[in-house]
Enzyme design. Structure first.
Site, short mmCIF file in Angstrom:
data_model
loop_
_atom_site.label_atom_id
_atom_site.label_comp_id
_atom_site.label_asym_id
_atom_site.label_seq_id
_atom_site.Cartn_x
_atom_site.Cartn_y
_atom_site.Cartn_z
N PRO A 2 0.83 -1.20 0.00
CA PRO A 2 0.00 0.00 0.00
C PRO A 2 0.86 1.26 0.00
CG PRO A 2 -0.44 -1.42 1.91
CD PRO A 2 0.78 -1.93 1.26
N GLU A 3 0.62 2.11 -0.94
CA GLU A 3 1.34 3.38 -1.03
C GLU A 3 0.33 4.50 -0.79
OE1 GLU A 3 4.63 4.01 -2.09
OE2 GLU A 3 5.24 1.95 -2.39
N HIS A 92 -4.29 -14.21 9.48
CA HIS A 92 -3.62 -12.95 9.84
C HIS A 92 -4.58 -11.78 10.01
CE1 HIS A 92 0.01 -15.15 8.91
NE2 HIS A 92 -0.41 -15.35 7.69
N ARG A 111 2.51 -9.73 7.53
CA ARG A 111 3.88 -9.45 7.95
C ARG A 111 3.97 -8.58 9.20
NH1 ARG A 111 6.43 -8.47 2.10
NH2 ARG A 111 8.29 -7.79 3.18
N LYS A 155 21.65 18.62 2.20
CA LYS A 155 21.58 17.15 2.15
C LYS A 155 22.50 16.58 1.07
CE LYS A 155 18.33 16.93 5.28
NZ LYS A 155 17.03 16.32 5.10
#
Length: 274
Positions: A2-3, A92, A111, A155
């Site tokens: 999922p993004e 799960h 997970r 950076k």
DNA sequence: AACACGCCCTGCGCGC
DNA sequence: TGCGCGCAGGGCGTGT
């Protein structure tokens, strides 16, 4: 995985189903995922008052009642799906949020990289998981190009690693970092501070475009855990470089190269992204 | 301050 | 065929 686009799609669906409604019960099938779940507090927050809003911050979904909020992060493998109570629970399944009509939202995460946590009303913007997050790339009030340029001046790290830093900008995960850099024709290994303001203008435009396209492509549906192909149902955006090692670049046909940055795979075209 | 790295976890693909 | 290994990765915490 999922993004941001999937979380945004999820939030829109959950909002439609939940706002104005109450949960009749909240149950947990295990007390921890990555860390202990505040099960009692979440039950209190979610069952005493109706949900008044569902929002997103980065990849976090936030479900709010007048008593507080629940934060949901799907991690790598998390799902938040709406099922009939009669439907068999998938393995799960860690939490079940039941509605008056008998349907239930289920949090499934093989997970266990996901998170379920409680947020008190007064700490909504100070919660440790939320307070350090960077800008929302799709927020109209955000000048993403300017923000990226300014935050990158000191950076020396690679621009791809910089883009994935959620304290700078949220929601640009491994897939979209590679994709947006390819679209902007920027080498992922170049130091963030070496890029010009003009390059960040282009990069910001590509980030916004690729995330928006992914949302339009349609994220997960709430009801179908698996689509007709047996896949989890994540959106099918046409990825140009991600996962396409040794395949031809869609612009110049050169072979896409895979490297590793900060222990994550990076994909780039060696010709387009010099 | 900047940044590298370890850790959490299971499913899956690959090689032998 | 079956088994075991290594990889996948978001984000927080720790060490330099």
């Amino acid at each position: 995985m999922p993004e941001l686009p999937e979380v945004e799609t999820l939030v829109r669906g959950v909002r439609q189903e939940l706002v104005g409604k109450s949960f009749v019960s909240v149950s947990f099938l295990r007390a921890d995922i990555r860390e202990p779940i505040p099960t009692l507090r979440l039950k209190q927050i979610l069952t005493s008052q109706p949900v008044h809003s569902v929002t997103r911050r980065g990849k976090y979904m936030l479900i709010h009642t007048s008593q507080g909020s629940m934060g949901v992060h799907l991690g790598m493998s998390g799902k938040f799906v709406l099922s009939a109570s009669s439907q068999e629970r998938l393995p799960h399944t860690h939490a079940v949020f039941e509605l008056v009509d008998g349907r239930q939202f289920r949090f499934i995460d093989p997970r266990r990289f996901g998170r379920l946590f409680s947020i008190e009303c007064e700490e909504l913007n100070e919660h440790p998981f939320l307070s350090k997050l960077g800008v929302e790339p799709l927020n109209d009030d955000v000048n993403l190009a300017k923000h990226l340029f300014q935050s990158s001046r000191s950076k020396s790290q690679a621009v791809k690693v910089f883009l994935m830093d959620s304290s700078v900008v949220v929601g640009v995960g491994n897939i979209y970092a590679s994709e947006s850099l390819w679209r902007a024709k920027i080498n992922p290994h170049v130091s963030a501070k070496q890029l010009t303001s003009k390059m960040y203008t282009n990069l910001a435009r590509q980030i916004i475009k690729v995330l928006s396209e992914a949302i339009l492509a349609g994220g997960t549906t709430l009801k179908d855990y698996r689509n007709k192909d047996g896949n989890p149902g994540y959106f099918q955006l046409n990825l140009a470089v991600y996962g396409r090692e040794a395949k031809p670049c869609r612009k110049c046909a050169a072979m896409i190269v895979k490297t590793t940055q900060a222990a994550r795979s990076t994909y780039q075209c060696p010709i387009c992204q010099k």
